[in-house]
Structures are given as structure tokens and as C-alpha cells.
Design a protein around this motif. Structure first.
Motif, PDB file in Angstrom:
ATOM      1  N   TYR A 131      -4.724   4.602   2.725  1.00 41.09           N
ATOM      2  CA  TYR A 131      -3.754   3.643   2.223  1.00 41.09           C
ATOM      3  C   TYR A 131      -4.249   2.919   0.979  1.00 41.09           C
ATOM      4  O   TYR A 131      -5.435   2.577   0.878  1.00 41.09           O
ATOM      5  CB  TYR A 131      -3.423   2.588   3.285  1.00 41.09           C
TER       6      TYR A 131
ATOM      7  N   ASP B 108       0.094   0.605   1.686  1.00 43.12           N
ATOM      8  CA  ASP B 108       1.061   1.528   1.088  1.00 43.12           C
ATOM      9  C   ASP B 108       0.517   2.946   1.230  1.00 43.12           C
ATOM     10  O   ASP B 108      -0.605   3.220   0.792  1.00 43.12           O
ATOM     11  CB  ASP B 108       1.266   1.161  -0.380  1.00 43.12           C
TER      12      ASP B 108
ATOM     13  N   SER C 299       6.728  -5.134  -3.840  1.00 45.13           N
ATOM     14  CA  SER C 299       6.478  -5.298  -2.412  1.00 45.13           C
ATOM     15  C   SER C 299       7.231  -4.274  -1.563  1.00 45.13           C
ATOM     16  O   SER C 299       6.740  -3.874  -0.503  1.00 45.13           O
ATOM     17  CB  SER C 299       6.857  -6.709  -1.967  1.00 45.13           C
TER      18      SER C 299
ATOM     19  N   TYR D 239       5.447  -1.150  -0.093  1.00 41.75           N
ATOM     20  CA  TYR D 239       4.421  -1.253   0.928  1.00 41.75           C
ATOM     21  C   TYR D 239       5.037  -1.119   2.315  1.00 41.75           C
ATOM     22  O   TYR D 239       6.075  -1.696   2.610  1.00 41.75           O
ATOM     23  CB  TYR D 239       3.644  -2.569   0.752  1.00 41.75           C
TER      24      TYR D 239
ATOM     25  N   TRP E 140       2.601  -4.882   6.704  1.00 44.19           N
ATOM     26  CA  TRP E 140       2.257  -6.226   6.236  1.00 44.19           C
ATOM     27  C   TRP E 140       1.530  -6.994   7.316  1.00 44.19           C
ATOM     28  O   TRP E 140       1.799  -6.836   8.514  1.00 44.19           O
ATOM     29  CB  TRP E 140       3.532  -6.987   5.860  1.00 44.19           C
TER      30      TRP E 140
END
Length: 123
Positions: free
Chosen positions: A32, A98, A107, A110, A113
Motif C-alpha cells: 500500500y 491506497d 482522499s 484511498y 482510513w
């Protein structure tokens, strides 16, 4: 599925430093791109910086030269070292993951979170 947990936020005086950490669950952390975003009250979430799978970094102009992002894949952890903090850095800071290969500042790119950690810089 990746779960992200941030830590390290707090209250600091202007000119001070903080280091935020973000630890990920799962065994695919190194696949990622890891990003940091922040959101101040009444403002939209904004890109702070990100680090690619190979360790390349990208920063917002507002933090360039003051913030440094690093990652330790063996620990499933990404860090942001924040120096020369300013009152305008006050925000909730989020880390995000991501799965795309490039570094993106949006944002919506992605996938995962964290819950966020509060950073408050007093003048």
C-alpha cells in the motif's frame, strides 16, 4: 481489509515537534501507498503527504521541509515527523492506505482510513 490506528497526537507549542504513528493490521502493508491527511474544524480534509511502497515521498507545499514521512514495513507502521509546528497545523490527522501504485493527493483514492488523532498547536 486493512485496519489503521493512529497515535501520537497531542498539544504542543508553536515551533515544537510531534511524531505521529499509524499501525496497520494485515500482512500486506508493504503493498500500500500510505498517506497522511488532516482536517481542521470547518475545513475540508487536505493532503499532507504520502509514501510509496518503495519509499518515495510527496508532500503538500504547506508542510514541505517541516514534515517527514517514513515507513517500517516490518512493523506495519508509517510515521510522520512534524517539526516547526505552527498553529495552522492544528487539525485531526488521519492516515490512509491506497492500493494503487502511484501517490495521489485526493482522499477519494484511498481505500482505508484510521480514526484520526488530534494535533493542537498553541501560539
Amino acid at each position: 481489509q486493512v485496519q489503521l490506528v493512529e497515535s501520537g497526537g497531542g498539544l504542543v507549542q508553536a515551533g515544537g515537534s510531534l511524531r505521529l504513528s499509524c499501525t496497520a493490521s494485515g500482512r500486506t502493508f508493504n503493498s500500500y501507498v500510505m498517506g497522511w491527511f488532516r482536517q481542521a474544524p470547518g475545513k475540508e480534509r487536505e493532503f499532507v503527504g504520502a509514501i510509496s511502497r518503495s519509499g518515495s515521498t510527496r508532500y503538500a507545499d504547506s508542510v514541505k521541509g517541516r514534515f517527514t514521512i517514513s515507513r517500517v514495513n516490518a512493523e506495519n507502521t508509517v510515521y510522520v515527523q512534524m517539526n516547526i509546528l505552527k498553529p495552522e497545523d492544528t487539525a485531526v490527522y488521519y492516515c490512509a492506505a491506497d492500493s494503487s501504485p502511484g501517490i495521489f493527493t485526493t482522499s477519494k483514492r484511498y481505500d482505508y482510513w484510521g480514526q484520526g488523532t488530534q494535533v493542537t498547536v498553541s501560539s
